[in-house]
Design an enzyme around this catalytic site. Structure first.
Site, mmCIF file in Angstrom:
data_model
loop_
_atom_site.group_PDB
_atom_site.id
_atom_site.type_symbol
_atom_site.label_atom_id
_atom_site.label_comp_id
_atom_site.label_asym_id
_atom_site.label_seq_id
_atom_site.Cartn_x
_atom_site.Cartn_y
_atom_site.Cartn_z
ATOM 1 N N ARG A 90 19.908 16.311 -34.054
ATOM 2 C CA ARG A 90 19.006 17.383 -34.497
ATOM 3 C C ARG A 90 19.691 18.741 -34.369
ATOM 4 O O ARG A 90 19.490 19.624 -35.211
ATOM 5 C CB ARG A 90 17.710 17.328 -33.687
ATOM 6 C CG ARG A 90 16.629 18.204 -34.272
ATOM 7 C CD ARG A 90 15.305 17.952 -33.635
ATOM 8 N NE ARG A 90 15.318 18.230 -32.207
ATOM 9 C CZ ARG A 90 14.303 18.009 -31.391
ATOM 10 N NH1 ARG A 90 13.172 17.505 -31.858
ATOM 11 N NH2 ARG A 90 14.369 18.289 -30.109
ATOM 12 N N LYS A 189 15.312 23.225 -34.977
ATOM 13 C CA LYS A 189 14.919 23.913 -33.741
ATOM 14 C C LYS A 189 15.594 25.283 -33.663
ATOM 15 O O LYS A 189 16.365 25.585 -32.732
ATOM 16 C CB LYS A 189 15.263 23.030 -32.537
ATOM 17 C CG LYS A 189 14.032 22.831 -31.650
ATOM 18 C CD LYS A 189 14.226 21.745 -30.647
ATOM 19 C CE LYS A 189 13.345 21.904 -29.426
ATOM 20 N NZ LYS A 189 11.929 22.076 -29.673
ATOM 21 N N GLU A 225 1.610 21.714 -37.135
ATOM 22 C CA GLU A 225 1.867 21.345 -35.737
ATOM 23 C C GLU A 225 1.378 22.434 -34.801
ATOM 24 O O GLU A 225 0.953 23.508 -35.238
ATOM 25 C CB GLU A 225 3.348 21.041 -35.519
ATOM 26 C CG GLU A 225 4.289 22.173 -35.792
ATOM 27 C CD GLU A 225 5.752 21.747 -35.601
ATOM 28 O OE1 GLU A 225 6.342 21.237 -36.561
ATOM 29 O OE2 GLU A 225 6.294 21.949 -34.508
HETATM 30 C C1 COI Z 1 10.430 20.922 -25.944
HETATM 31 O O1 COI Z 1 9.447 20.176 -25.825
HETATM 32 O O2 COI Z 1 11.581 20.636 -25.577
HETATM 33 C C2 COI Z 1 10.258 22.186 -26.596
HETATM 34 O O3 COI Z 1 10.993 22.544 -27.441
HETATM 35 C C3 COI Z 1 9.229 23.030 -26.078
HETATM 36 C C4 COI Z 1 9.841 24.237 -25.471
HETATM 37 C C5 COI Z 1 9.598 25.398 -26.345
HETATM 38 C C6 COI Z 1 9.392 24.442 -24.089
#
Ligand code: COI
Length: 342
Positions: A90, A189, A225
């Site tokens: 990812r 991400k 989401e």
């Molecule tokens: C994760 O669940 O790893 C996320 O990306 C959430 C994060 C923003 C705390």
């Protein structure tokens, strides 16, 4: 051996009080990419500050992606990672979207393993939480015009964590702000995806909600989401979740929960989920690395509050127990998802 040479198994921490806040640990892993665009020579270094060029790509244009994964300590003292190669893949997708080079899968997994082993004392005792590892990839070289940076830094730091949210979620459907748009970065991400939700989430929290549920930007008729997690809806034997068509983050927990649900005999549909379906769902739950599987108690849409089943007899609870059981080594991992550290 002097008594001062004895390495304690655990760091000195109140393990029963873990939340989801940064607890600085001993080491982080850093790897740089020179102009010829290949990462190499990763090193472990003491956790601490980075020196940044004020004109770096990350500071000026948000050129960066992150990952999140957890290491759990098993009852018999082993340490397990969960599908780290999926995070590596990812990160590569996100790097490509933001025009960055990325570590190979092997380099990524190796970096994560080194980070966990170096900070072993900070992996919580069984049942107390996990060590959350945060790999970051960013344009660290200088730019002035809006162009990709000439140099990149990959790093992985970590923190012991407990639950992300305390208790069940009470969501509100967000009707003013949108998280993602077709062709944008919602499906990767990207670091900036997360800061743009701060304002709607803060407004929702000020009204007593735990988080917001975003709709699609084109029609505002379909569920996308929650700010940091994917979402699932249960009706009868069918579990539905928005399809990952570019605006939804392809969560690794999401993917794993789908597989577990199918094994448990549920029919899973990845499709467009209409906002009206909020009204006839029996259970709703969110998934993510940080929150694992978190049941939703209520969703408020256009002023109407809809409540869902929660508690020990729910499908969400079954999925949570099976997923966490595999992650923590309590349930046999027949999928080959866990990676044991030496
Ligand atoms: C994760 O669940 O790893 C996320 O990306 C959430 C994060 C923003 C705390």
């Amino acid at each position: 051996m002097k008594s001062s040479d004895v390495v304690e198994e655990y760091a000195n921490l109140k393990w029963d009080e873990l939340g989801f806040c940064l607890i600085p640990v001993d080491y982080m892993y850093v790897m740089k990419c020179s102009k010829e665009k290949n990462f190499s020579h990763g090193i472990l270094t003491r956790f601490g500050r980075l020196e940044m060029n004020p004109s770096s790509g990350i500071l000026n244009y948000g050129q960066g992606v992150f990952e999140g994964l957890k290491a759990y300590r098993t009852e018999d003292g082993r340490i397990l990672l969960f599908r780290p190669e999926q995070n590596a893949l990812r990160m590569q997708m996100g790097a490509d979207r933001l025009r960055m080079p990325s570590p190979t899968i092997e380099q990524f997994v190796d970096a994560v393993k080194h980070t966990v082993v170096a900070n072993k004392q900070w992996v919580p005792p069984p049942g107390k939480g996990s060590l959350y590892i945060r790999p970051l990839l960013m344009g660290s070289g200088p730019v002035l015009g809006a162009t990709p940076a000439p140099d990149y830094t990959f790093l992985a730091f970590a923190s012991p964590v407990g639950n992300y949210h305390k208790g069940y979620l009470n969501l509100v459907v967000e009707e003013k702000f949108y998280r993602a748009f077709p062709g944008g970065t919602g499906g990767v991400k990207a670091i900036v995806n997360y800061s743009t939700v701060f304002k709607p989430v803060a407004e929702a929290k000020a009204k007593g909600f735990s988080d917001v549920l975003f709709l699609d930007v084109k029609t505002a008729k379909y569920i996308e989401e929650v700010s940091t997690s994917n979402i699932f809806f249960l009706k009868g034997n069918v579990i539905s979740t928005p399809a990952t068509d570019g605006t939804i983050l392809p969560g690794i927990t999401r993917k794993s929960v789908i597989e577990i649900a199918q094994i448990l005999g549920y029919q899973v549909e990845e499709r467009a989920v209409a906002v009206e379906e909020l009204f006839d769902s029996e259970e709703v739950f969110c998934t993510g690395t940080a929150m694992v599987v978190n049941p939703v108690n209520s969703i408020t849409y256009q002023g109407k509050r809809i409540e869902y089943k929660t508690g020990p007899e729910t499908v969400a609870q079954k999925l949570y127990e099976m997923l966490l059981g595999i992650q923590t080594g309590r349930i046999e991992d027949k999928m080959g998802w866990t990676v044991e550290l030496n």
